[in-house]
Design a protein around this motif. Structure first.
Motif, PDB file in Angstrom:
ATOM      1  N   PHE A   8       0.825  -1.205   0.000  1.00  7.03           N
ATOM      2  CA  PHE A   8       0.000   0.000   0.000  1.00  7.03           C
ATOM      3  C   PHE A   8       0.861   1.258   0.000  1.00  7.03           C
ATOM      4  N   VAL A  12      -2.582   5.783   0.116  1.00  4.97           N
ATOM      5  CA  VAL A  12      -3.668   4.863   0.473  1.00  4.97           C
ATOM      6  C   VAL A  12      -3.757   4.734   1.990  1.00  4.97           C
ATOM      7  N   ALA A  16      -6.983   5.766   4.224  1.00 10.66           N
ATOM      8  CA  ALA A  16      -7.637   4.763   5.071  1.00 10.66           C
ATOM      9  C   ALA A  16      -7.737   5.253   6.512  1.00 10.66           C
ATOM     10  N   LYS A  40     -12.677  -2.860   2.549  1.00  4.79           N
ATOM     11  CA  LYS A  40     -12.832  -2.071   1.320  1.00  4.79           C
ATOM     12  C   LYS A  40     -11.493  -1.799   0.631  1.00  4.79           C
ATOM     13  N   ILE A  41     -10.424  -1.639   1.418  1.00  4.29           N
ATOM     14  CA  ILE A  41      -9.141  -1.336   0.774  1.00  4.29           C
ATOM     15  C   ILE A  41      -8.268  -2.568   0.583  1.00  4.29           C
TER      16      ILE A  41
END
Length: 107
Positions: A8, A12, A16, A40-41
């Motif tokens: 990531f 990101v 988050a 979701k991520i």
């Protein structure tokens, strides 16, 4: 060499963490928000929790010390420096007098 890869990007991660703080009120607990957003991520809830904890630590560091705390810290650091200097002087004096005692003829 580590076998783990950094999957990531920092952007990101920041997004988050921001989502967790924004949507915390929409869930029963912070953990529920973490689980929801992590799904979701595409990371685990524990990973997201660690990111949130790290972010909170980074934000709290500069504001952690108030002006009076900084002044007190500076005073204590100065005192420690003086005490170390005094200990060094005493250590050298002790060695000097110990050598003088050894050089003295017997009683």
């Amino acid at each position: 060499m580590s076998k783990t890869t950094n999957k990531f990007s920092p952007e990101v991660r920041e997004r988050a963490v921001r989502m967790v703080s924004e949507h915390r009120a929409d869930h029963r607990s912070e953990w529920d928000a973490l689980v929801s957003i992590a799904g979701k991520i595409g990371c685990t809830a524990e990973t997201l929790r660690r990111w949130c904890r790290d972010d909170a630590g980074r934000r709290a560091e500069p504001a952690a010390l108030a002006d009076d705390d900084r002044a007190r810290l500076k005073l204590l650091e100065r005192e420690v420096k003086e005490l170390r200097r005094a200990n060094e002087i005493l250590r050298k004096a002790s060695a000097y007098f110990a050598m003088a005692e050894l050089d003295r003829p017997g009683r």
